[in-house]
Design a protein around this motif. Structure first.
Motif, PDB file in Angstrom:
ATOM      1  N   PRO A 289       0.839  -1.160  -0.143  1.00 23.89           N
ATOM      2  CA  PRO A 289       0.021   0.118  -0.016  1.00 23.89           C
ATOM      3  C   PRO A 289       0.993   1.189  -0.072  1.00 23.89           C
ATOM      4  N   GLY A 290       1.713   1.221  -0.876  1.00 21.06           N
ATOM      5  CA  GLY A 290       2.663   2.563  -1.204  1.00 21.06           C
ATOM      6  C   GLY A 290       3.770   2.277  -2.035  1.00 21.06           C
ATOM      7  N   VAL A 291       4.725   3.013  -2.172  1.00 21.90           N
ATOM      8  CA  VAL A 291       5.700   2.959  -3.196  1.00 21.90           C
ATOM      9  C   VAL A 291       6.919   3.080  -2.568  1.00 21.90           C
ATOM     10  N   ILE A 292       7.836   2.017  -2.834  1.00 25.54           N
ATOM     11  CA  ILE A 292       9.076   1.826  -2.537  1.00 25.54           C
ATOM     12  C   ILE A 292      10.130   2.515  -3.588  1.00 25.54           C
ATOM     13  N   TYR A 293      11.123   3.376  -3.096  1.00 28.86           N
ATOM     14  CA  TYR A 293      11.671   4.199  -4.214  1.00 28.86           C
ATOM     15  C   TYR A 293      13.072   4.560  -3.704  1.00 28.86           C
ATOM     16  N   GLN A 294      13.801   4.949  -4.773  1.00 30.68           N
ATOM     17  CA  GLN A 294      15.238   5.703  -4.628  1.00 30.68           C
ATOM     18  C   GLN A 294      15.017   7.173  -5.169  1.00 30.68           C
ATOM     19  N   TYR A 295      15.188   8.031  -4.640  1.00 32.47           N
ATOM     20  CA  TYR A 295      15.253   9.399  -4.999  1.00 32.47           C
ATOM     21  C   TYR A 295      16.469  10.181  -4.719  1.00 32.47           C
ATOM     22  N   LYS A 296      17.000  10.673  -5.890  1.00 33.18           N
ATOM     23  CA  LYS A 296      18.300  11.431  -6.071  1.00 33.18           C
ATOM     24  C   LYS A 296      18.238  12.766  -6.485  1.00 33.18           C
ATOM     25  N   LEU A 297      19.082  13.526  -5.432  1.00 33.59           N
ATOM     26  CA  LEU A 297      19.167  14.999  -5.565  1.00 33.59           C
ATOM     27  C   LEU A 297      20.453  15.231  -6.063  1.00 33.59           C
ATOM     28  N   ARG A 298      20.467  15.865  -7.397  1.00 28.26           N
ATOM     29  CA  ARG A 298      21.825  15.913  -7.985  1.00 28.26           C
ATOM     30  C   ARG A 298      22.497  17.491  -7.500  1.00 28.26           C
ATOM     31  N   PRO A 299      23.930  17.579  -7.605  1.00 28.25           N
ATOM     32  CA  PRO A 299      24.461  18.766  -7.165  1.00 28.25           C
ATOM     33  C   PRO A 299      23.896  19.951  -7.654  1.00 28.25           C
ATOM     34  N   ASP A 300      23.315  19.916  -8.889  1.00 30.45           N
ATOM     35  CA  ASP A 300      22.717  21.022  -9.700  1.00 30.45           C
ATOM     36  C   ASP A 300      21.519  21.325  -9.281  1.00 30.45           C
ATOM     37  N   GLY A 301      21.072  20.634  -8.453  1.00 31.52           N
ATOM     38  CA  GLY A 301      19.566  20.641  -7.964  1.00 31.52           C
ATOM     39  C   GLY A 301      18.438  20.057  -8.539  1.00 31.52           C
ATOM     40  N   SER A 302      18.579  19.521  -9.759  1.00 32.08           N
ATOM     41  CA  SER A 302      17.750  18.594 -10.305  1.00 32.08           C
ATOM     42  C   SER A 302      17.602  17.420  -9.688  1.00 32.08           C
ATOM     43  N   SER A 382      29.327   9.518  -4.665  1.00 27.84           N
ATOM     44  CA  SER A 382      31.085  10.145  -4.723  1.00 27.84           C
ATOM     45  C   SER A 382      30.795  11.280  -5.679  1.00 27.84           C
ATOM     46  N   ASP A 383      29.922  11.381  -6.430  1.00 26.54           N
ATOM     47  CA  ASP A 383      29.705  12.667  -7.232  1.00 26.54           C
ATOM     48  C   ASP A 383      29.069  13.973  -6.469  1.00 26.54           C
ATOM     49  N   GLY A 384      28.783  13.749  -5.238  1.00 24.00           N
ATOM     50  CA  GLY A 384      28.151  14.832  -4.619  1.00 24.00           C
ATOM     51  C   GLY A 384      26.690  14.774  -4.481  1.00 24.00           C
ATOM     52  N   SER A 385      25.942  13.853  -5.257  1.00 22.49           N
ATOM     53  CA  SER A 385      24.504  13.503  -5.138  1.00 22.49           C
ATOM     54  C   SER A 385      24.107  12.807  -3.880  1.00 22.49           C
ATOM     55  N   ILE A 386      22.914  13.088  -3.469  1.00 24.30           N
ATOM     56  CA  ILE A 386      22.508  12.543  -2.212  1.00 24.30           C
ATOM     57  C   ILE A 386      21.189  11.451  -2.675  1.00 24.30           C
ATOM     58  N   LEU A 387      21.336  10.335  -2.564  1.00 23.30           N
ATOM     59  CA  LEU A 387      20.432   9.288  -2.702  1.00 23.30           C
ATOM     60  C   LEU A 387      19.761   8.675  -1.661  1.00 23.30           C
ATOM     61  N   TRP A 388      18.264   8.940  -1.777  1.00 17.24           N
ATOM     62  CA  TRP A 388      17.295   8.170  -0.359  1.00 17.24           C
ATOM     63  C   TRP A 388      16.986   7.049  -1.069  1.00 17.24           C
ATOM     64  N   HIS A 389      16.768   6.101   0.043  1.00 13.05           N
ATOM     65  CA  HIS A 389      16.263   4.846  -0.255  1.00 13.05           C
ATOM     66  C   HIS A 389      14.788   4.725   0.669  1.00 13.05           C
ATOM     67  N   GLY A 390      13.726   4.698   0.221  1.00 13.23           N
ATOM     68  CA  GLY A 390      12.630   4.936   1.196  1.00 13.23           C
ATOM     69  C   GLY A 390      11.150   4.423   0.695  1.00 13.23           C
ATOM     70  N   PHE A 391      10.310   4.823   1.317  1.00 12.16           N
ATOM     71  CA  PHE A 391       8.772   4.282   1.529  1.00 12.16           C
ATOM     72  C   PHE A 391       8.162   5.554   1.555  1.00 12.16           C
ATOM     73  N   ILE A 392       6.874   5.587   0.467  1.00 11.97           N
ATOM     74  CA  ILE A 392       5.828   6.723   0.807  1.00 11.97           C
ATOM     75  C   ILE A 392       4.508   5.843   0.656  1.00 11.97           C
ATOM     76  N   THR A 393       3.577   6.150   1.762  1.00 15.34           N
ATOM     77  CA  THR A 393       2.499   5.594   1.914  1.00 15.34           C
ATOM     78  C   THR A 393       1.305   6.566   1.940  1.00 15.34           C
ATOM     79  N   ASP A 394       0.129   6.190   1.451  1.00 10.99           N
ATOM     80  CA  ASP A 394      -1.135   7.272   1.719  1.00 10.99           C
ATOM     81  C   ASP A 394      -1.327   6.997   3.264  1.00 10.99           C
ATOM     82  N   VAL A 395      -1.636   7.989   3.789  1.00 13.01           N
ATOM     83  CA  VAL A 395      -1.973   8.229   5.190  1.00 13.01           C
ATOM     84  C   VAL A 395      -3.007   9.217   5.198  1.00 13.01           C
ATOM     85  N   THR A 396      -3.998   9.275   4.172  1.00 10.61           N
ATOM     86  CA  THR A 396      -5.153   9.904   4.494  1.00 10.61           C
ATOM     87  C   THR A 396      -5.833   9.693   5.417  1.00 10.61           C
ATOM     88  N   ASP A 397      -6.182   8.240   5.604  1.00 12.72           N
ATOM     89  CA  ASP A 397      -7.233   7.802   6.436  1.00 12.72           C
ATOM     90  C   ASP A 397      -6.823   8.102   7.619  1.00 12.72           C
TER      91      ASP A 397
END
Length: 680
Positions: A289-302, A382-397
């Protein structure tokens, strides 16, 4: 009075010349001896009971002193000049004594222990009991010979100690050499193989591939790598990677073949296991009931989502492919009032490298608002990026329940009892005032049993005082706090829990409102995600194409294992190398101009060229590339694909087409007319 040098030289030369010529030629011959690069010594041997025991120096030239390092020795016995020589090198005295006693001239090599040098000596006797020895120092040559012998022994030992199978054979299949590993794998003795024709058993399904690969061997393409299965002596099926190296003469005739085999069975099994694991993880993630993901924030902000399960479409309304390179479309659905908070929370997590935990809203077309909860762990790359490993779920209820509870806590007690999350209300002493059924079910108690229980009775923290310390800390800060802990069920089992809560005022009494969630499954997913990340890294390193990243000068700054394998270099060797060092088509200036145009245009390019391996062999490649920026530095990403086989097939097709055209052109007229009617 002692004799002069000229007199000494005259004594040396008198045995060779008539007496009347000695004085006339002394100066010439003395000059020759003095200038000789070889050392010269004229000596008289002393015998005792017919055996040589000592000798005296009558003459020595300058090279004698240069090579031996000895000072003035004329008129001195060797036992005085080099004490112990008779004991350390008795063979020298035997040879000199034999020659001085009328024996034939001799030439020999000897190591003088006292001087620690090797000499090549030639000795002859001009008259009885006298000898002339000329010599040169050959210490360096002997050291080189000994080093060569040692190297040959080492090379042979290395071959025999290799775990890879090694076999070398003639063009007719006659085996020239096999190592111990080869004999062991196929249960054959070296004696039974050398000089004979014998082939290992190959899995029948792989024979077409092997024959096709071997046909491509040529003087221009002397090495092919084949992965195929073999049947070992015990009847076991094993995977092997075989490097086939063909040796041709100047006319292109095959002389010999050398095959080095490496067992890759475990790698093949690991690939199959990784594929199965990826399939299973995909199936699991699609049901969460949610998404498992990797999210990367690059040094240039993208930013981007390098990996996301298919359920991201339920969370953000986008597909994994749409956000793999650019996360903009996912951020577009954030609620305007929460957008800045989400961005700031990500920024803080990137700075502190602390886990990202945040609740926020998304707004979809039709004014549909959903509450989401995200939890991810960051890592700096190593290139300065930040990589998150995580989980997002719907908590509306649960969010709606929380809001309703804050508005009318007593009125909504029934709703509290039936909340999907484990809801608790405690007083400042840590005693339970109210709990939802979900929380009671989590711990295995009835609602009646739980009322009045102390937090320390179910919290399985590191010490007894820890639960109350957390409770006090929550009361001290009138903001939402969130943390993880462990709970102990009634049956004694332990599970992971995530607590989210804050203090509220309930009928004038300060109480602590907490929402508890069993995160055992999430922990499992996070571990699975980490394994998935490691697997993805392995897939990248094992990519079938040869990836390499160049700076604006054409120097390699990063490279995949496949590209290293293509060129036959180690990764450490390739890093820093320039394109022109392996490209066999373009000059250094042409390479620089092509890179310049690639960076200026920023468009994807595709072209064919030829590469030169470390061993000098050439092969055809297809290059696909584009420009990227890393830390605001322009770079070029290239993907190389070996198209040798494709080129071979294209040439074969062209040849076949030409043969058909020739056949048609020279066919009899009736046949050509029939061909026309048949729409040939």
């Amino acid at each position: 009075m002692p004799k002069s040098e000229s007199t000494k030289n005259s004594d040396l030369l008198s045995p060779f010349l008539p007496e009347e010529r000695v004085l006339q030629t002394t100066d010439i011959l003395q000059y020759c001896f003095e200038k000789m690069p070889d050392g010269v010594a004229y000596c008289k041997m002393f015998y005792q009971n017919g055996k040589p025991t000592d000798f005296i120096y009558l003459y020595t030239n300058p090279s004698f002193h240069k090579h031996t390092g000895l000072g003035a020795v004329v008129g001195k016995r060797v036992s005085e000049v080099i004490p112990g020589l008779f004991e350390s090198n008795p063979e020298l005295f035997n040879i000199y004594g034999t020659v001085a006693n009328g024996g034939a001239a001799e030439s020999f090599e000897i190591f003088l222990n006292d001087l620690q040098l090797w000499f090549l000596v030639q000795v002859f006797s001009p008259k009885s009991e006298h000898f002339v020895a000329t010599f040169k120092v050959i210490h360096q040559r002997k050291a080189a010979e000994q080093s060569l012998v040692a190297s040959e022994k080492l090379y042979k030992a290395l071959l025999e100690d290799q775990t890879e199978t090694i076999c070398r054979f003639k063009a007719d299949g006659t085996i020239l050499y096999v190592n111990d590993a080869f004999c062991k794998v196929f249960d054959q003795s070296r004696k039974s193989l050398i000089g004979q024709t014998w082939y290992p058993r190959v899995f029948s399904e792989d024979l077409p591939l092997i024959n096709e690969k071997l046909k491509s061997l040529s003087p221009d393409n002397p090495v092919v790598v084949i992965e195929n299965r073999i049947i070992t002596a015990g009847g076991f099926l094993r995977w092997g990677q075989f490097i086939n190296h063909a040796f041709f003469d100047d006319n292109g005739v095959l002389l010999e073949m050398q095959v080095v085999g490496h067992d890759i069975t475990e790698n093949k099994q690991a690939q199959a296991a990784n594929l199965e694991l990826n399939t299973r993880l995909t199936q699991i993630s699609s049901r969460l009931p949610g998404v498992i993901y990797q999210y990367k924030l690059r040094p240039d902000g993208s930013s981007c989502f390098p990996y996301a399960s298919t359920t991201i479409q339920e969370i953000y309304g986008v597909t994994p492919e749409e956000v793999k390179e650019d996360a903009t479309s996912a951020f577009a659905c954030l609620h305007p009032e929460d957008y800045d908070g989400v961005v700031e929370s990500i920024r803080q997590s990137a700075v502190t490298l602390e886990p990202w935990q945040y609740e926020y809203r998304v707004l979809f077309p039709g004014e549909t608002v959903r509450w989401l909860y995200g939890n991810a762990v960051p890592d700096r790359e190593s290139d300065g990026s930040i990589l998150w490993h995580g989980f997002i779920t719907d908590v509306t209820d649960s969010k709606r329940i929380e809001i309703a509870l804050l508005a009318e806590s007593q009125k909504n007690a029934a709703l509290l009892r039936h909340a999907s999350d484990g809801i608790t209300i405690m007083d400042s002493e840590g005693k339970l005032l109210e709990a939802s059924d979900a929380f009671c079910n989590m711990l295995g108690y009835s609602h009646e049993e739980m009322m009045g229980m102390h937090v320390s009775q179910w919290d399985a923290g590191t010490c007894e005082s820890e639960p109350m310390n957390i409770v006090r800390a929550q009361f001290e800060k009138p903001v939402r706090s969130q943390f993880e802990t462990r709970h102990r069920r009634k049956d004694g089992t332990i599970y992971d829990a995530e607590i989210s809560g804050y203090p509220i005022d309930l009928n004038g009494q300060p109480v602590l409102f907490n929402s508890t969630r069993d995160i055992t499954e999430r922990k499992f997913i996070q571990q699975a995600l980490q394994r998935e990340s490691e697997k993805n890294s392995l897939f990248l390193r094992s990519a079938s194409d040869g990836f390499h990243i160049l700076d604006i000068h054409g120097n390699i700054i990063e490279v995949s294992n496949t590209f290293c394998h293509m060129l036959g270099y180690g990764r450490e060797e390739l890093i820093g190398m320039n394109v022109y060092q392996w490209d066999a088509t373009f000059t250094k200036n042409e390479v620089a101009e092509r890179l310049k145009q690639q960076i200026i245009s920023s468009a994807r390019s595709q072209f064919e060229t030829r590469h030169r391996r470390k061993d000098g062999s050439i092969f055809d490649v297809e290059i696909s590339g584009f420009t990227l920026e890393l830390n605001h530095v322009p770079l070029v990403f290239y993907s190389s694909r070996d198209i040798t086989q494709r080129k071979f097939l294209e040439a074969a097709l062209a040849t076949s087409t030409k043969e058909i055209e020739d056949l048609y052109n020279y066919a009899p007229c009736p046949l050509r007319q029939n061909s026309c009617r048949l729409n040939f």
